[in-house]
Design a protein around this motif. Sequence first.
Motif, PDB file in Angstrom:
ATOM      1  N   VAL A 133       0.844  -1.198   0.000  1.00  0.00           N
ATOM      2  CA  VAL A 133       0.000   0.000   0.000  1.00  0.00           C
ATOM      3  C   VAL A 133       0.878   1.246   0.000  1.00  0.00           C
ATOM      4  O   VAL A 133       0.568   2.230  -0.693  1.00  0.00           O
ATOM      5  CB  VAL A 133      -0.983  -0.011   1.190  1.00  0.00           C
ATOM      6  CG1 VAL A 133      -1.692   1.325   1.337  1.00  0.00           C
ATOM      7  CG2 VAL A 133      -2.005  -1.138   1.014  1.00  0.00           C
ATOM      8  N   TRP A 149       2.111   1.761  -3.472  1.00  0.00           N
ATOM      9  CA  TRP A 149       1.010   2.318  -4.278  1.00  0.00           C
ATOM     10  C   TRP A 149       0.829   3.803  -3.984  1.00  0.00           C
ATOM     11  O   TRP A 149       0.686   4.622  -4.897  1.00  0.00           O
ATOM     12  CB  TRP A 149      -0.278   1.551  -3.988  1.00  0.00           C
ATOM     13  CG  TRP A 149      -1.489   2.203  -4.563  1.00  0.00           C
ATOM     14  CD1 TRP A 149      -1.926   2.146  -5.845  1.00  0.00           C
ATOM     15  CD2 TRP A 149      -2.408   3.052  -3.862  1.00  0.00           C
ATOM     16  NE1 TRP A 149      -3.073   2.887  -5.989  1.00  0.00           N
ATOM     17  CE2 TRP A 149      -3.385   3.461  -4.790  1.00  0.00           C
ATOM     18  CE3 TRP A 149      -2.496   3.497  -2.553  1.00  0.00           C
ATOM     19  CZ2 TRP A 149      -4.439   4.293  -4.438  1.00  0.00           C
ATOM     20  CZ3 TRP A 149      -3.530   4.324  -2.200  1.00  0.00           C
ATOM     21  CH2 TRP A 149      -4.499   4.713  -3.132  1.00  0.00           C
ATOM     22  N   SER A 156      -0.989   7.218  -6.131  1.00  0.00           N
ATOM     23  CA  SER A 156      -2.086   7.094  -5.170  1.00  0.00           C
ATOM     24  C   SER A 156      -3.450   7.448  -5.760  1.00  0.00           C
ATOM     25  O   SER A 156      -4.469   7.130  -5.170  1.00  0.00           O
ATOM     26  CB  SER A 156      -1.822   7.945  -3.938  1.00  0.00           C
ATOM     27  OG  SER A 156      -1.768   9.315  -4.303  1.00  0.00           O
ATOM     28  N   PHE A 212      -6.263   1.029  -7.251  1.00  0.00           N
ATOM     29  CA  PHE A 212      -5.714   0.465  -6.014  1.00  0.00           C
ATOM     30  C   PHE A 212      -5.380  -1.015  -6.227  1.00  0.00           C
ATOM     31  O   PHE A 212      -6.102  -1.914  -5.807  1.00  0.00           O
ATOM     32  CB  PHE A 212      -6.707   0.646  -4.857  1.00  0.00           C
ATOM     33  CG  PHE A 212      -6.173   0.212  -3.523  1.00  0.00           C
ATOM     34  CD1 PHE A 212      -5.149   0.914  -2.912  1.00  0.00           C
ATOM     35  CD2 PHE A 212      -6.694  -0.894  -2.886  1.00  0.00           C
ATOM     36  CE1 PHE A 212      -4.645   0.519  -1.678  1.00  0.00           C
ATOM     37  CE2 PHE A 212      -6.212  -1.299  -1.654  1.00  0.00           C
ATOM     38  CZ  PHE A 212      -5.183  -0.586  -1.048  1.00  0.00           C
TER      39      PHE A 212
END
Length: 90
Positions: free
Chosen positions: A39, A42, A47, A51
Amino acid sequence: MVTDTHEQTPHDKAVQRLKKRRDFHGHLLVYLLVNAFLVAIWAVTDSHGFFWPVFPIVGWGIGVVMNAWDVYWRREITEQDIQHEMERGH
């Protein structure tokens, strides 16, 4: 792994359950750390885009849930279960 529950003492069964819990906690920690890292990658790279970490989170999460079920909610096989299955086989 095949274990003969007839020859396991209550102590052996308790040790086996404790090992399964410890292994699960390690699995859960690695799951959380790796997915938090994905995450973060990402978030740093794109961002506002798709996702994509959802795929390993869900895929691996299924394995974590199954592992938790095995450790905390699966009941042990009883002698009654064995007798019932033997009767069904005839």
